[in-house]
Design a protein around this motif. Structure first.
Motif, short mmCIF file in Angstrom:
data_model
loop_
_atom_site.label_atom_id
_atom_site.label_comp_id
_atom_site.label_asym_id
_atom_site.label_seq_id
_atom_site.Cartn_x
_atom_site.Cartn_y
_atom_site.Cartn_z
N GLN A 47 73.39 9.28 -3.13
CA GLN A 47 73.72 10.30 -2.13
C GLN A 47 73.52 9.78 -0.72
N GLN A 48 72.47 8.98 -0.52
CA GLN A 48 72.24 8.43 0.81
C GLN A 48 73.34 7.44 1.20
N LYS A 106 76.38 7.59 0.15
CA LYS A 106 77.57 8.40 0.45
C LYS A 106 77.52 8.94 1.86
N ARG A 107 76.35 9.45 2.28
CA ARG A 107 76.21 9.97 3.64
C ARG A 107 76.46 8.89 4.69
N GLN A 108 76.08 7.66 4.36
CA GLN A 108 76.26 6.54 5.28
C GLN A 108 77.70 6.02 5.29
#
Length: 484
Positions: free
Chosen positions: A353-354, A356-358
């Motif tokens: 998820q991290q 993806k956010r980046q």
């Protein structure tokens, strides 16, 4: 009894299985120790059922060609294959509604849908066959039948279904659906014997599920019906494809079939089942599929271990040396390495998820990327250059295309290439090459009977995969010509 149509639902990213599972190569394509993917196992399980003549798959447009390849390796009985291709995921209610409407139109409202997630593992196939037969008997009387798995432990990671009134064919009316419980409640469910794991597998008549969708979520059913009316339909060679219209599908409510129908309908039956089932929901679950050595280690690839116990190490391409470790998960891929406490393997999704956010490529892509014509692998890249290994299957062809910002130098390593370079068309043999300037129209085709392998050296100010203008494409990826 009416026709049975297995419907494979191939959605979800499988973020807890990063770095092997990624957005463009999600969990259903993961290879198990026997070499088959979860998707292939689901297809094989569905296609061996008695009287099955076709399999319907609802999946993302981006993985359609890889899905075709997976099925073709196993489709020895030449079953008909239907595909509903989603531009984006809108959860299971939309997928099942589209499947039911599709089947009602083509195969009749009395057809039975057997809904199977693409990323579950079932090892007791004879028990599965028997359970499907019992579920069909319940579905024939209008029940939306869900397969409830007899729990083997006090599991807090699954939803549960409580058994109600006894029905024919060993089923029960579903009294209620229960969210993931805490540990104490899960133990009570295990001891009481009235609760079953919710596996997300269903058997139901098309008219029954359409009626319940109309009763409980009419807006969703109307939106999917409208989308299907706008969606192109293609048929040929015992395959048909419905490519869902992106604009109208984006308006479909994003909701699971449990919330939309199953938890509120009075027509839901649950069939207790013992199938040797696993949702392969974490690396700890994957670890259990492989036998351990005398130290409890399970390893894929070359390892040198000293004082290491209870570890799962998957590194097929690189030697791993380890000292003094206990109960770790180590997953090595060409561009990403995961090291995790096995007891916390569910938390791997936080890493995905991290990323993806980046906007990091390691969330979406592997170094090797599948395309309809073959694969490409990024070997090395840096400022203003990128080097790829490209493999093109026999009779396959890249699109006729052009790049604004980069040049390309192609060198054939093995096989034969037919190249379009501007106004010229010519053959390249092994060890021959060609140079393509920015702005020049070009195409690569494999006219031979063996794989074409070549090295591509890109050079330019911008090397992104979106710097591509397609003019024609045999896989339907080029824009349709404007009407005259």
């Amino acid at each position: 009894m009416s026709v049975l149509i297995p419907c494979i639902i191939a959605g979800g990213a499988g973020t807890r299985l990063w770095p092997v599972s990624r957005e463009t190569m999600p969990k259903p394509f993961m290879r198990l120790p026997d070499g088959q993917s979860l998707l292939q196992k689901t297809f094989a399980r569905a296609s061996r059922l008695a009287d099955v003549e076709r399999v319907l798959t609802v999946t993302n447009r981006e993985v359609f060609f890889r899905t075709q390849d997976e099925f073709r390796q196993l489709n020895k009985a030449n079953l008909a294959l239907d595909y509903i291709l989603e531009p984006v995921g809108r959860n299971t209610a939309a997928a099942i509604a589209a499947a039911a409407l599709h089947c009602a139109r083509l195969y009749g409202e009395d057809a039975q849908l057997l809904v199977l997630p693409a990323d579950h593992l079932i090892t007791d196939l004879s028990a599965f066959d028997q359970a499907v037969s019992q579920a069909r008997a319940l579905a024939a009387h209008g029940w939306l039948t869900t397969f409830g798995l007899v729990p083997t432990r006090a599991e807090t990671g699954f939803g549960y279904i409580e058994k109600g009134q006894a029905l024919d064919a060993n089923g029960f009316k579903a009294a209620r659906f229960v969210e993931k419980p805490d540990a104490e409640t899960a133990q009570q469910y295990l001891d009481g014997g009235q609760h079953l794991w919710n596996a997300g597998m269903f058997c139901m008549r098309v008219d029954a599920i359409l009626h319940e969708l109309e009763q409980h979520t009419p807006q969703l059913l109307a939106a999917v019906n409208h989308c299907l009316a706008l969606s192109p339909y293609k048929e040929g060679a015992r395959e048909c494809q419905v490519e869902l219209d992106p604009d109208s599908f984006a308006q479909v409510p994003d909701i699971s079939i449990d919330y939309a129908v199953m938890e509120v309908s009075q027509q839901v039956a649950v069939l207790p089942s013992q199938l040797g089932w696993s949702d392969i929901g974490s690396w700890e679950a994957v670890r259990e599929l492989k036998a351990g050595d005398h130290q409890g280690n399970r390893c894929t690839g070359e390892t040198v271990l000293h004082d290491v116990r209870n570890c799962y190490i998957d590194s097929p391409r690189r030697l791993v040396g380890a000292v003094g470790l206990d109960n770790l998960i180590i997953i090595d891929t060409p561009d990403a390495l995961l090291i995790a406490d096995a007891a916390r393997s569910q938390e791997v999704k936080v890493i995905a998820q991290q990323l993806k956010r980046q906007g990091h490529d390691a969330f979406r892509l592997h170094r090797t990327v599948n395309r309809p014509w073959g694969t490409y692998t990024v070997l090395e890249e840096g400022p203003r250059f990128k080097i790829k290994r490209i493999m093109v299957r026999p009779d396959a062809s890249l699109s006729l295309q052009m790049h604004h910002h980069r040049s390309e130098h192609w060198i054939v390593v093995s096989g034969m290439a037919c190249v379009t370079n501007g106004e010229e068309e010519f053959l390249l043999d092994t060890n021959e090459s060609t140079f393509i300037k920015p702005g020049r129209v070009h195409r690569l085709t494999n006219p031979g009977v063996i794989d074409l392998v070549m090295i591509e050296v890109q050079s330019g100010e911008y090397l992104g995969e979106d710097d591509i203008v397609r003019f024609t494409d045999i896989y339907g990826r080029a824009p349709e010509p404007a009407a005259s």
